[in-house]
Design a protein around this motif. Structure first.
Motif, PDB file in Angstrom:
ATOM      1  N   ILE A  26      22.855   3.126 -62.224  1.00  0.00           N
ATOM      2  CA  ILE A  26      23.023   4.209 -61.254  1.00  0.00           C
ATOM      3  C   ILE A  26      22.823   3.693 -59.832  1.00  0.00           C
ATOM      4  N   THR A  27      21.782   2.905 -59.635  1.00  0.00           N
ATOM      5  CA  THR A  27      21.481   2.387 -58.299  1.00  0.00           C
ATOM      6  C   THR A  27      22.565   1.436 -57.810  1.00  0.00           C
ATOM      7  N   GLU A  28      22.958   0.490 -58.654  1.00  0.00           N
ATOM      8  CA  GLU A  28      23.944  -0.495 -58.218  1.00  0.00           C
ATOM      9  C   GLU A  28      25.290   0.152 -57.919  1.00  0.00           C
ATOM     10  N   ARG A  29      25.691   1.122 -58.711  1.00  0.00           N
ATOM     11  CA  ARG A  29      26.968   1.795 -58.458  1.00  0.00           C
ATOM     12  C   ARG A  29      26.927   2.606 -57.160  1.00  0.00           C
ATOM     13  N   ALA A  30      25.827   3.290 -56.929  1.00  0.00           N
ATOM     14  CA  ALA A  30      25.727   4.153 -55.741  1.00  0.00           C
ATOM     15  C   ALA A  30      25.633   3.360 -54.452  1.00  0.00           C
ATOM     16  N   THR A  31      25.161   2.114 -54.520  1.00  0.00           N
ATOM     17  CA  THR A  31      24.921   1.335 -53.298  1.00  0.00           C
ATOM     18  C   THR A  31      25.891   0.179 -53.121  1.00  0.00           C
ATOM     19  N   GLU A  32      26.920   0.114 -53.951  1.00  0.00           N
ATOM     20  CA  GLU A  32      27.871  -0.990 -53.877  1.00  0.00           C
ATOM     21  C   GLU A  32      28.454  -1.099 -52.464  1.00  0.00           C
ATOM     22  N   GLY A  33      28.300  -2.274 -51.868  1.00  0.00           N
ATOM     23  CA  GLY A  33      28.869  -2.530 -50.556  1.00  0.00           C
ATOM     24  C   GLY A  33      28.106  -1.936 -49.387  1.00  0.00           C
ATOM     25  N   LEU A  34      26.937  -1.359 -49.643  1.00  0.00           N
ATOM     26  CA  LEU A  34      26.181  -0.707 -48.575  1.00  0.00           C
ATOM     27  C   LEU A  34      24.975  -1.557 -48.155  1.00  0.00           C
ATOM     28  N   PRO A  35      24.611  -1.533 -46.876  1.00  0.00           N
ATOM     29  CA  PRO A  35      23.452  -2.293 -46.393  1.00  0.00           C
ATOM     30  C   PRO A  35      22.153  -1.532 -46.638  1.00  0.00           C
ATOM     31  N   LEU A  36      21.748  -1.453 -47.892  1.00  0.00           N
ATOM     32  CA  LEU A  36      20.600  -0.635 -48.292  1.00  0.00           C
ATOM     33  C   LEU A  36      19.831  -1.321 -49.403  1.00  0.00           C
ATOM     34  N   ILE A  37      18.500  -1.379 -49.250  1.00  0.00           N
ATOM     35  CA  ILE A  37      17.599  -1.852 -50.308  1.00  0.00           C
ATOM     36  C   ILE A  37      17.108  -0.634 -51.083  1.00  0.00           C
ATOM     37  N   THR A  38      17.070  -0.739 -52.406  1.00  0.00           N
ATOM     38  CA  THR A  38      16.546   0.348 -53.241  1.00  0.00           C
ATOM     39  C   THR A  38      15.356  -0.160 -54.040  1.00  0.00           C
ATOM     40  N   VAL A  39      14.261   0.596 -54.036  1.00  0.00           N
ATOM     41  CA  VAL A  39      13.038   0.219 -54.745  1.00  0.00           C
ATOM     42  C   VAL A  39      12.668   1.322 -55.730  1.00  0.00           C
ATOM     43  N   THR A  40      12.505   0.948 -56.997  1.00  0.00           N
ATOM     44  CA  THR A  40      12.084   1.887 -58.037  1.00  0.00           C
ATOM     45  C   THR A  40      10.745   1.420 -58.602  1.00  0.00           C
ATOM     46  N   PRO A  41       9.638   2.064 -58.224  1.00  0.00           N
ATOM     47  CA  PRO A  41       8.324   1.626 -58.707  1.00  0.00           C
ATOM     48  C   PRO A  41       7.977   2.229 -60.065  1.00  0.00           C
ATOM     49  N   ASN A  42       7.015   1.621 -60.730  1.00  0.00           N
ATOM     50  CA  ASN A  42       6.490   2.210 -61.958  1.00  0.00           C
ATOM     51  C   ASN A  42       5.688   3.458 -61.626  1.00  0.00           C
ATOM     52  N   GLY A  43       6.039   4.569 -62.295  1.00  0.00           N
ATOM     53  CA  GLY A  43       5.287   5.803 -62.137  1.00  0.00           C
ATOM     54  C   GLY A  43       4.563   6.204 -63.401  1.00  0.00           C
ATOM     55  N   GLY A  44       4.565   5.297 -64.403  1.00  0.00           N
ATOM     56  CA  GLY A  44       3.939   5.632 -65.672  1.00  0.00           C
ATOM     57  C   GLY A  44       4.752   6.663 -66.440  1.00  0.00           C
ATOM     58  N   GLY A  45       4.464   6.783 -67.716  1.00  0.00           N
ATOM     59  CA  GLY A  45       5.149   7.795 -68.512  1.00  0.00           C
ATOM     60  C   GLY A  45       4.757   9.202 -68.136  1.00  0.00           C
TER      61      GLY A  45
END
Length: 366
Positions: free
Chosen positions: A129-148
């Motif tokens: 989802i992240t890679e498709r949404a940000t393809e070609g864009l100058p944006l860093i995406t961070v997904t941290p662990n939030g636990g179950g």
């Protein structure tokens, strides 16, 4: 026909080989065979801000856009784990823009996106989802662990697990660690936050508590109103081992859910505390479950979280705060494969695509 002597022939072959090598180095002929992919090294992370890096970044695949790394936090030293997780070690997934160069001067905005429950930050669909949404864009995406079942909150009664200060971990430790180790726009103008389900609550919760950190907030089918049956869903996540082992008490995260002892629940309910979002971009996304007889659990779950978004929308309107609400009902007009159920990848992909377009109009970027 004139025949060449063996000595002359060998000399000419050697000359041709030499020329081929020279032209190859100049890029005229190119390699004689397809060259193997030259692996690059992901950024190196140093300890800091109460975090110890126990696993340096590793690419998730040969595309070298997304990597994971692991940290230990003194704010969440142990937690209820899902299969394959190590209690106390927190995986963080990062997707970089194409052409990212840690040695260059270019700096990029960061989108923090929070996963749902029970889910892994580096789940394959989150990466897709992240890679498709940000393809070609100058944006860093961070997904941290939030636990179950972390609920992106500092727990009231964590019990034997010890401190469960997920909010402090993410806002006071992880964000500065990312800014210190990546080429980020380290300011409000360079950050957005979003999340799905439990993460949608977390995104609003974090933005409401720290509007100084973010320029835009988004909820994808988020659990925004604790004055509804969402409260029962939170309690269920505490008691059921499918959200991580060991299970915890029903009052672990927000205290007693029963009136008149439910003050923390009321204080933390995101839909009722939107006033502090003034000045931020705000977006919400939800379906209505579509045909409630098909996948009824996910259909009803989405139907109910939509109601929490409606409450948040009404409160935003009352405060005079502009927002976008993509209320896509059965999903038929939103995305192919989206039927308005909870946690459908096609729906979340469309949510993320839309949200990323919004934030790129607001965030400072190259």
């Amino acid at each position: 026909m004139k025949f060449l002597s063996r000595a002359v022939l060998r000399g000419r072959v050697a000359a041709l080989v030499g020329l081929a090598a020279i032209f190859g180095m100049l890029g005229v002929f190119g390699p004689a065979a397809p060259a193997a992919h030259a692996a690059s090294t992901p950024p190196h992370f140093a300890d800091g801000f109460g975090l110890t890096v126990v696993g340096q970044p590793k690419w998730m695949d040969d595309n070298e856009r997304t990597f994971t790394f692991q940290v230990k936090s003194d704010q969440v030293p142990a937690y209820s784990v899902l299969p394959g997780q190590v209690s106390g070690e927190h995986t963080v997934m990062v997707t970089l823009p194409a052409g990212y160069d840690g040695a260059a001067a270019t700096r990029y905005p960061v989108h923090y996106t929070l996963h749902g429950a029970p889910e892994y930050p580096n789940a394959p669909r989150n990466k897709i989802i992240t890679e498709r949404a940000t393809e070609g864009l100058p944006l860093i995406t961070v997904t941290p662990n939030g636990g179950g079942r972390g609920w992106y909150s500092n727990w009231v009664n964590p019990g034997a697990l010890g401190r469960q200060n997920w909010e402090t971990f993410h806002l006071d430790q992880l964000i500065p660690l990312v800014d210190a180790n990546l080429k980020t726009v380290a300011a409000k103008e360079g950050r957005a936050i979003s999340g799905h389900s439990m993460g949608g609550f977390g995104a609003f919760h974090y933005a409401e508590h720290r509007p100084d950190l973010f320029s835009y907030v988004g909820s994808f089918s988020g659990d925004l109103d604790f004055n509804t049956e969402i409260r029962a869903a939170v309690v269920g996540s505490e008691l059921l081992e499918q959200y991580g082992t060991p299970a915890v008490a029903a009052d672990a995260v927000f205290g007693s859910p029963v009136w008149p002892f439910d003050g923390v629940w009321n204080e933390q309910s995101a839909a009722q505390h939107v006033r502090s979002l003034r000045g931020l971009g705000v977006a919400m996304y939800a379906g209505d479950g579509g045909d409630l007889t098909v996948d009824p659990v996910l259909a009803v779950a989405e139907n109910r979280v939509r109601q929490t978004a409606l409450v948040a929308a009404a409160n935003l309107t009352a405060e005079g705060i502009p927002y976008r609400f993509a209320d896509y009902h059965d999903g038929s007009s939103w995305a192919e494969g989206c039927t308005g159920k909870h946690s459908q990848q096609a729906c979340i992909q469309a949510d993320m695509n839309d949200f990323v377009k919004l934030i790129m109009k607001r965030l400072r970027h190259p």
